[in-house]
Design an enzyme around this catalytic site. Structure first.
Site, PDB file in Angstrom:
ATOM      1  N   CYS A 123      30.891  -8.591   9.118  1.00  0.00           N
ATOM      2  CA  CYS A 123      31.577  -8.765  10.415  1.00  0.00           C
ATOM      3  C   CYS A 123      32.087 -10.192  10.641  1.00  0.00           C
ATOM      4  CB  CYS A 123      30.635  -8.391  11.556  1.00  0.00           C
ATOM      5  SG  CYS A 123      30.121  -6.685  11.497  1.00  0.00           S
ATOM      6  N   HIS A 161      32.384 -11.521  18.742  1.00  0.00           N
ATOM      7  CA  HIS A 161      32.296 -10.290  17.946  1.00  0.00           C
ATOM      8  C   HIS A 161      32.036  -9.115  18.888  1.00  0.00           C
ATOM      9  CE1 HIS A 161      31.515  -7.516  14.838  1.00  0.00           C
ATOM     10  NE2 HIS A 161      30.203  -7.518  14.923  1.00  0.00           N
ATOM     11  N   ASN A 173      32.650  -1.324  17.353  1.00  0.00           N
ATOM     12  CA  ASN A 173      32.484  -2.421  16.394  1.00  0.00           C
ATOM     13  C   ASN A 173      33.362  -2.134  15.166  1.00  0.00           C
ATOM     14  OD1 ASN A 173      31.630  -4.272  14.494  1.00  0.00           O
ATOM     15  ND2 ASN A 173      29.433  -3.962  14.870  1.00  0.00           N
TER      16      ASN A 173
HETATM   17  O1  UT7 Z   1      28.234  -6.009  13.618  1.00  0.00           O
HETATM   18  C1  UT7 Z   1      26.933  -5.918  13.168  1.00  0.00           C
HETATM   19  C2  UT7 Z   1      25.989  -6.213  14.185  1.00  0.00           C
HETATM   20  N1  UT7 Z   1      25.335  -5.066  14.733  1.00  0.00           N
HETATM   21  C3  UT7 Z   1      24.956  -5.101  15.991  1.00  0.00           C
HETATM   22  O2  UT7 Z   1      25.282  -5.983  16.732  1.00  0.00           O
HETATM   23  C4  UT7 Z   1      24.042  -4.053  16.501  1.00  0.00           C
HETATM   24  C5  UT7 Z   1      22.934  -4.697  17.267  1.00  0.00           C
HETATM   25  N2  UT7 Z   1      22.047  -3.723  17.861  1.00  0.00           N
HETATM   26  C6  UT7 Z   1      22.412  -2.984  18.924  1.00  0.00           C
HETATM   27  O3  UT7 Z   1      23.503  -3.070  19.443  1.00  0.00           O
HETATM   28  C7  UT7 Z   1      21.333  -2.099  19.532  1.00  0.00           C
HETATM   29  O4  UT7 Z   1      20.087  -2.380  18.936  1.00  0.00           O
HETATM   30  C8  UT7 Z   1      21.633  -0.564  19.386  1.00  0.00           C
HETATM   31  C9  UT7 Z   1      22.809  -0.199  20.267  1.00  0.00           C
HETATM   32  C10 UT7 Z   1      21.924  -0.235  17.935  1.00  0.00           C
HETATM   33  C11 UT7 Z   1      20.427   0.238  19.862  1.00  0.00           C
HETATM   34  O5  UT7 Z   1      20.105  -0.095  21.184  1.00  0.00           O
HETATM   35  P1  UT7 Z   1      18.610  -0.471  21.576  1.00  0.00           P
HETATM   36  O6  UT7 Z   1      18.606  -0.690  23.032  1.00  0.00           O
HETATM   37  O7  UT7 Z   1      18.160  -1.587  20.699  1.00  0.00           O
HETATM   38  O8  UT7 Z   1      17.855   0.877  21.260  1.00  0.00           O
HETATM   39  P2  UT7 Z   1      16.656   1.118  20.257  1.00  0.00           P
HETATM   40  O9  UT7 Z   1      17.104   1.053  18.852  1.00  0.00           O
HETATM   41  O10 UT7 Z   1      15.511   0.253  20.676  1.00  0.00           O
HETATM   42  O11 UT7 Z   1      16.306   2.620  20.605  1.00  0.00           O
HETATM   43  C12 UT7 Z   1      15.769   3.019  21.874  1.00  0.00           C
HETATM   44  C13 UT7 Z   1      15.615   4.526  21.889  1.00  0.00           C
HETATM   45  C14 UT7 Z   1      14.901   5.052  20.651  1.00  0.00           C
HETATM   46  O12 UT7 Z   1      14.072   6.117  21.050  1.00  0.00           O
HETATM   47  P3  UT7 Z   1      12.488   5.882  21.234  1.00  0.00           P
HETATM   48  O13 UT7 Z   1      12.003   5.413  19.891  1.00  0.00           O
HETATM   49  O14 UT7 Z   1      12.370   4.834  22.297  1.00  0.00           O
HETATM   50  O15 UT7 Z   1      12.013   7.235  21.633  1.00  0.00           O
HETATM   51  C15 UT7 Z   1      16.035   5.590  19.794  1.00  0.00           C
HETATM   52  O16 UT7 Z   1      15.627   6.633  18.950  1.00  0.00           O
HETATM   53  O17 UT7 Z   1      16.899   5.155  21.914  1.00  0.00           O
HETATM   54  C16 UT7 Z   1      16.991   6.096  20.843  1.00  0.00           C
HETATM   55  N3  UT7 Z   1      18.370   6.162  20.371  1.00  0.00           N
HETATM   56  C17 UT7 Z   1      19.295   6.944  20.941  1.00  0.00           C
HETATM   57  N4  UT7 Z   1      19.271   7.797  21.961  1.00  0.00           N
HETATM   58  C18 UT7 Z   1      20.395   8.431  22.292  1.00  0.00           C
HETATM   59  C19 UT7 Z   1      18.944   5.456  19.361  1.00  0.00           C
HETATM   60  N5  UT7 Z   1      20.237   5.780  19.233  1.00  0.00           N
HETATM   61  C20 UT7 Z   1      20.480   6.700  20.211  1.00  0.00           C
HETATM   62  C21 UT7 Z   1      21.644   7.394  20.592  1.00  0.00           C
HETATM   63  N6  UT7 Z   1      21.564   8.242  21.638  1.00  0.00           N
HETATM   64  N7  UT7 Z   1      22.816   7.243  19.979  1.00  0.00           N
END
Ligand code: UT7
Length: 330
Positions: free
Chosen positions: A116, A256, A286
């Site tokens: 990225c 970004h 993204n």
């Molecule tokens: O360009 C490269 C750089 N990449 C990035 O900048 C990505 C950086 N990370 C992020 O933007 C965030 O971490 C995400 C958007 C990927 C995820 O958001 P988060 O608030 O960190 O969520 P999480 O991974 O902590 O997940 C929270 C919950 C989980 O469930 P449990 O374990 O709490 O029951 C996930 O399984 O949300 C669940 N989850 C979803 N639920 C509905 C994960 N993806 C989804 C989804 N829809 N698409």
């Protein structure tokens, strides 16, 4: 003695595929909801390349617009740098294909891989080559068909990414955005946080590699998130320090486009009102290397960027890699 050279962005152009993948459609593909995606990422829709659109073809469309805006002859382009982590092929380079199609037959061409952060790495190389007097006109193309490596059954990643391209012409002649500084960094200790495991020489393509989904990108989202804000803040501060520009003097921030929560946190750390932070994440998601470049091009189209305005670009990505650049309109 030769007059000192100054590298400037003198033309920009972008290309976004027409096809839209919105959150409603994703709800029918994986267990997710529009509400979850919007509240956690700020993304409502993203663009998807069709079967005839590739990293090269999207890049060619963007490059032609940038060359037209820069009003240069393609034969006067000395170098083409393509920032991508989704090249058409492992080789030949996507740069070679773009070189042929834009008619830049006097240009050397290569691909650059910094995920990225690729556009900022390319900008840094272009600045160095122009200011050393080695080259006069350089075409940077940041293009990604990320949909080709996304697992549309993995809700952790498929909601985030989109396809798109943007190109810039860098020259020591003409008016445009002076590239004052580009500050870059890498921390290979976190190389496993965002990775495409298969298809390289370590895990070549086999029946087994396909079955075990090694050709899809894998990301530890929460871990990447933790690093993102801290990394972009320090990269931006290093860049501003090197040119002696204060945070109050930033006219526009172009970060970004990965997640609105990361973007908002960066804006807050710089005390910038959100209106001064250019955002495309809601409509394109993204788009990896092309994200910052697409946002910059749109900013120039849609806002009144005035003489002496300072634009701060900042990005991070797999590697981990990061970079920041201060551009001044002249
Ligand atoms: O360009 C490269 C750089 N990449 C990035 O900048 C990505 C950086 N990370 C992020 O933007 C965030 O971490 C995400 C958007 C990927 C995820 O958001 P988060 O608030 O960190 O969520 P999480 O991974 O902590 O997940 C929270 C919950 C989980 O469930 P449990 O374990 O709490 O029951 C996930 O399984 O949300 C669940 N989850 C979803 N639920 C509905 C994960 N993806 C989804 C989804 N829809 N698409």
């Amino acid at each position: 003695m030769d007059k000192a050279k100054t590298a400037r962005i003198i033309g920009c152009g972008s290309y976004l595929p027409e096809k839209i993948l919105d959150n409603k459609k994703l709800e029918s593909m994986v267990e997710t909801s529009d509400e979850w995606i919007v509240s956690r990422t700020g993304i409502s829709e993203r663009r998807m390349a069709n079967a005839e659109e590739h990293t090269s073809t999207m890049g060619i469309s963007a490059a032609k617009k940038a060359i037209a805006q820069a009003k240069i002859d393609p034969l006067d382009i000395d170098l083409i740098i393509v920032a991508t982590c989704t090249p058409d092929y492992l080789f030949p380079s996507t740069g070679a294909i773009i070189q042929r199609e834009v008619g830049a037959k006097n240009a050397a061409a290569f691909d650059l891989q910094a995920a990225c952060t690729g556009y900022l790495f390319a900008l840094s190389i272009a600045k160095g080559y122009i200011e050393s007097g080695n080259y006069k006109n350089i075409l940077i193309v940041a293009s990604e068909k990320i949909s080709s490596i996304v697992d549309y059954k993995d809700r952790n990643t498929c909601i985030l990414f989109g396809d798109g391209a943007s190109a810039s012409v860098i020259s020591d002649e003409g008016k445009g955005l002076e590239i004052r500084n580009v500050s870059l960094g890498t921390d290979g200790n976190h190389a496993n946080l965002l990775i495409l495991p298969g298809g390289g020489s370590r895990i070549p393509s086999t029946e087994e590699s396909v079955k075990s989904k090694k050709h899809y990108l894998k990301m530890e989202g929460r871990e990447v998130f933790k690093h993102a804000v801290r990394i972009m803040e320090s990269a931006a501060k290093q860049c501003l320090g090197r040119v002696g520009v204060s945070e109050e003097e930033i006219s526009w921030l172009v970060p970004h486009q990965a997640n609105i929560r990361i973007i908002t946190a960066i804006a807050k750390r710089f005390g910038l009102p959100i209106e001064k932070v250019y955002r495309t994440v809601h409509k394109y998601g993204n788009t990896s290397a092309s994200g910052v470049a697409i946002a910059l091009e749109e900013l120039l189209q849609e806002k009144n960027v005035a003489k002496n305005d300072n634009i701060l670009l900042v990005a991070f990505g797999s590697g981990l890699t990061w970079g920041a650049s201060l551009l001044t309109q002249n």
